[in-house]
Structure formats: structure tokens, C-alpha cells
Design a protein around this motif. Structure first.
Motif, PDB file in Angstrom:
ATOM      1  N   GLY A   9       0.766  -0.552  -0.137  1.00 39.61           N
ATOM      2  CA  GLY A   9       0.096  -0.143  -0.215  1.00 39.61           C
ATOM      3  C   GLY A   9       0.651   1.296   0.195  1.00 39.61           C
ATOM      4  O   GLY A   9       2.403   1.328   0.630  1.00 39.61           O
ATOM      5  N   HIS A  10       0.131   2.268  -0.461  1.00 38.89           N
ATOM      6  CA  HIS A  10       0.998   3.273  -0.859  1.00 38.89           C
ATOM      7  C   HIS A  10       2.192   3.125  -1.562  1.00 38.89           C
ATOM      8  O   HIS A  10       2.734   2.802  -2.333  1.00 38.89           O
ATOM      9  CB  HIS A  10       0.852   4.354   0.558  1.00 38.89           C
ATOM     10  CG  HIS A  10       1.230   5.973   0.744  1.00 38.89           C
ATOM     11  ND1 HIS A  10       0.011   6.706   0.037  1.00 38.89           N
ATOM     12  CD2 HIS A  10       2.408   6.537   1.470  1.00 38.89           C
ATOM     13  CE1 HIS A  10       0.951   7.829  -0.094  1.00 38.89           C
ATOM     14  NE2 HIS A  10       1.905   7.469   0.902  1.00 38.89           N
ATOM     15  N   ARG A  37      -6.500   5.164   6.833  1.00 42.92           N
ATOM     16  CA  ARG A  37      -6.479   3.713   5.432  1.00 42.92           C
ATOM     17  C   ARG A  37      -7.987   3.372   5.294  1.00 42.92           C
ATOM     18  O   ARG A  37      -8.165   2.302   6.007  1.00 42.92           O
ATOM     19  CB  ARG A  37      -5.162   2.930   6.102  1.00 42.92           C
ATOM     20  CG  ARG A  37      -4.685   1.775   5.199  1.00 42.92           C
ATOM     21  CD  ARG A  37      -4.446   0.644   5.221  1.00 42.92           C
ATOM     22  NE  ARG A  37      -3.743  -0.206   4.995  1.00 42.92           N
ATOM     23  CZ  ARG A  37      -2.278  -0.091   4.405  1.00 42.92           C
ATOM     24  NH1 ARG A  37      -1.039   0.682   4.543  1.00 42.92           N
ATOM     25  NH2 ARG A  37      -1.673  -1.084   3.552  1.00 42.92           N
ATOM     26  N   ARG A  39      -8.235   1.517   2.585  1.00 47.55           N
ATOM     27  CA  ARG A  39      -8.471  -0.135   1.584  1.00 47.55           C
ATOM     28  C   ARG A  39      -6.568  -0.677   2.007  1.00 47.55           C
ATOM     29  O   ARG A  39      -6.429   0.276   2.111  1.00 47.55           O
ATOM     30  CB  ARG A  39      -8.237   0.778  -0.181  1.00 47.55           C
ATOM     31  CG  ARG A  39      -8.215  -0.969  -1.102  1.00 47.55           C
ATOM     32  CD  ARG A  39      -8.297  -0.705  -2.355  1.00 47.55           C
ATOM     33  NE  ARG A  39      -9.857   0.101  -2.965  1.00 47.55           N
ATOM     34  CZ  ARG A  39      -9.801   0.868  -4.470  1.00 47.55           C
ATOM     35  NH1 ARG A  39      -8.826   0.607  -4.659  1.00 47.55           N
ATOM     36  NH2 ARG A  39     -11.108   0.942  -3.977  1.00 47.55           N
ATOM     37  N   GLY A  40      -7.848  -1.781   1.978  1.00 54.82           N
ATOM     38  CA  GLY A  40      -6.461  -2.578   2.742  1.00 54.82           C
ATOM     39  C   GLY A  40      -5.450  -2.801   4.102  1.00 54.82           C
ATOM     40  O   GLY A  40      -5.443  -1.834   4.387  1.00 54.82           O
ATOM     41  N   THR A 209      -4.989   3.870  -1.139  1.00 57.41           N
ATOM     42  CA  THR A 209      -4.836   3.383   0.069  1.00 57.41           C
ATOM     43  C   THR A 209      -4.970   4.472   1.470  1.00 57.41           C
ATOM     44  O   THR A 209      -6.291   4.270   2.170  1.00 57.41           O
ATOM     45  CB  THR A 209      -2.851   3.376   0.563  1.00 57.41           C
ATOM     46  OG1 THR A 209      -2.599   2.337  -0.473  1.00 57.41           O
ATOM     47  CG2 THR A 209      -2.461   2.480   2.342  1.00 57.41           C
ATOM     48  N   TYR A 210      -4.390   5.609   1.745  1.00 51.29           N
ATOM     49  CA  TYR A 210      -4.751   6.815   2.309  1.00 51.29           C
ATOM     50  C   TYR A 210      -5.383   7.938   1.793  1.00 51.29           C
ATOM     51  O   TYR A 210      -5.548   8.220   0.693  1.00 51.29           O
ATOM     52  CB  TYR A 210      -3.114   7.447   2.950  1.00 51.29           C
ATOM     53  CG  TYR A 210      -2.714   6.644   4.020  1.00 51.29           C
ATOM     54  CD1 TYR A 210      -3.192   5.779   5.515  1.00 51.29           C
ATOM     55  CD2 TYR A 210      -1.356   5.576   3.407  1.00 51.29           C
ATOM     56  CE1 TYR A 210      -2.280   4.975   5.501  1.00 51.29           C
ATOM     57  CE2 TYR A 210      -0.987   4.274   4.014  1.00 51.29           C
ATOM     58  CZ  TYR A 210      -1.381   4.284   5.128  1.00 51.29           C
ATOM     59  OH  TYR A 210      -0.790   3.430   5.888  1.00 51.29           O
ATOM     60  N   HIS A 248      -3.369  -4.555  -2.596  1.00 49.31           N
ATOM     61  CA  HIS A 248      -2.762  -4.858  -1.051  1.00 49.31           C
ATOM     62  C   HIS A 248      -2.174  -5.810  -0.801  1.00 49.31           C
ATOM     63  O   HIS A 248      -2.640  -6.702  -0.905  1.00 49.31           O
ATOM     64  CB  HIS A 248      -3.597  -3.184  -0.310  1.00 49.31           C
ATOM     65  CG  HIS A 248      -3.733  -2.435  -0.565  1.00 49.31           C
ATOM     66  ND1 HIS A 248      -4.711  -1.614  -1.497  1.00 49.31           N
ATOM     67  CD2 HIS A 248      -3.155  -0.782   0.198  1.00 49.31           C
ATOM     68  CE1 HIS A 248      -4.806  -0.713  -1.362  1.00 49.31           C
ATOM     69  NE2 HIS A 248      -3.886  -0.038  -0.761  1.00 49.31           N
TER      70      HIS A 248
END
Length: 263
Positions: A9-10, A37, A39-40, A209-210, A248
Motif C-alpha cells: 500500500g501507498h 487507511r 483500503r487494504g 490507500t490513504y 494491497h
């Protein structure tokens, strides 16, 4: 030989090449200031296992002190020159971790795998604290293949020359908010970068992600769509590159990743 890429992620990725685990910009937080966050799952403790950690610049979503604190004692952490001066938390960790400051052009070798720092077009200072400035960097991991981790960067004229030959490109295609500021790649610019770099494979990162708390309904396509948009545009601008759009925590093994460069 094969290279395994895991996207957490990210901008957090694990690259496994020649038995060496390279971890980029570790961010293992559920929340960071105004970001959460969306997702994931938060990466498991195993995600912190690394032989060398690459920090691209000093922004808190790339140099996250609490996430670096999860690394095993003695882990080598490469940070942009000036990072120890600018970030007090990093100085505190330097007694337990092997923190090495680098600038573009510097090369570090870990268990036979070379890591070369390359320039990036991005404001690398530790915002909003202090006047200190450190360069934003990308890195090229040279083992059985050459894997380029771009960190955060805009598109710049010298990118292909600075990076050199690469087999795999880990490119940012979005961000953590509804608008991208200067010094970033969106899906279109990342595809243009891909056409210039001409690797064999690419993985889009730094998106989906964020997101800022309370802004879920503001330009949601900037959260959800950059990876797919990048793959679509890349198919037109760089049709010979295989794009692996990961979920993710998902991994991909790029077989014979360094075949051309080895020849």
C-alpha cells in the motif's frame, strides 16, 4: 532470475532479489494525522522484515518514524542526506538502526545487491518543521535485475538518463488527496515516464490507500482509479511493458526480469 514484488500500500513495497529483501518507504499506520487507511489491511509484522530499507524523502508518509521503529536492530536504512539533522525521531532510532545518508549518485551494496540513489523532482524537506532541506530521491536496486523505485517525483527531462537501464519500474500514479501538487506523477504522466524508461515490467504504487478524513466524497476517482488509468494509458504509450496492477498485500513474481540486461 526472478524478482518478487509485494505492494503493501501507498509507497511501501518489498522487492526480493537474489535473496535480499528491500523495503521501500515503510508506512504501517492505520492513521497518519488527517489521513486514514481506507483500503487494504495494515501490513502484518512480517512486512517489516528487510535487509535494507529505502527512504525516498522526508515527508511523514514516506519517512514514518513509528514504522521504522518496527525494523529489526541493525537494519540498514538509506535516507536522503540531511535526514538525521531534520528528523529528531530518526536520530533517536540511529542508535539501533544503521542509518546511512545518501545523495544522488551514491551506491550502497548489501549482500551483493547494489542500491544506487537517483534524483527525483519533488520537495523533499520535512514539512512543516524547520528550514532544513534534503533532496528527494529515487533508487535503483541492482541484483539479478534492475528495479527502479521512483519514490515521489514529477516527470523531468533527465529521468531516463538518471535512472539508466531498468527492468522493473515501481511508479507513483496518484496520491493521498483529491488534488496532486507539483512534483507528482498522475496516471498519465507516469505512463509517459514508463515510455521513456522502457522497462520490461511496471507496478503502479502510491494510490488507493490513504485519504483525508471526511473527504470520501470529494473527487473519489482520484482514490479509486489511478492504477487502472495508468494501465490503460501505458498499454498505448508503452505497449511492450507488462503492467502488474496489484491489490494491497499482493505479490507478483517477474520471471527472468534481468534477462535482457544480463546479456
Amino acid at each position: 532470475m526472478a524478482v518478487e514484488i509485494t505492494w503493501w500500500g501507498h509507497a511501501t513495497v518489498t522487492v526480493r532479489d537474489s535473496g535480499v529483501r528491500v523495503l521501500t518507504d515503510p508506512l504501517f499506520a492505520r492513521r497518519l494525522a488527517h489521513l486514514r487507511r481506507r483500503r487494504g489491511a495494515v501490513p502484518p509484522p512480517s512486512a517489516a522484515a528487510a535487509d535494507v530499507v529505502l527512504v525516498s524523502h522526508l515527508h511523514a508518509d514516506h519517512l514514518h518514524v513509528a514504522s521504522l521503529a518496527r525494523l529489526a536492530s541493525g537494519t540498514t536504512v538509506l535516507v536522503p542526506r540531511g535526514g538525521l539533522t531534520a528528523v529528531a525521531g530518526l536520530r533517536r532510532l540511529s542508535g539501533r538502526l544503521r542509518v546511512v545518508e545518501v545523495a544522488a549518485g551514491d551506491t550502497t551494496t548489501v549482500d551483493g545487491v547494489k542500491v544506487r540513489a537517483v534524483p527525483a523532482a519533488h520537495d523533499g524537506r520535512r514539512l512543516p518543521y524547520g528550514p532544513q532541506r534534503s533532496p528527494a530521491l529515487g533508487y535503483v536496486v541492482e541484483g539479478s535485475a534492475r528495479t527502479y523505485f521512483a519514490g515521489d517525483t514529477g516527470l523531468f527531462d533527465e529521468m531516463a538518463d538518471a535512472v539508466g537501464k531498468c527492468d522493473i519500474a515501481l511508479l507513483p500514479v496518484g496520491g493521498w488527496g483529491p488534488f496532486l501538487g507539483h512534483g507528482h506523477l498522475d496516471a498519465s504522466r507516469a505512463a509517459q515516464a514508463l515510455a521513456r524508461l522502457a522497462p520490461r515490467a511496471a507496478v503502479p504504487v502510491h494510490y488507493g490507500t490513504y485519504w483525508p478524513i471526511g473527504m470520501d466524497a470529494v473527487r473519489p476517482h482520484e482514490f479509486h482509479s489511478p492504477g487502472e488509468e495508468f494501465a490503460t494509458i501505458a498499454a498505448r504509450l508503452a505497449p511492450d511493458v507488462t503492467v502488474h496492477r496489484l491489490d494491497h498485500g499482493q505479490s507478483v513474481v517477474v520471471e527472468d526480469a534481468g534477462r535482457e540486461s544480463a546479456g
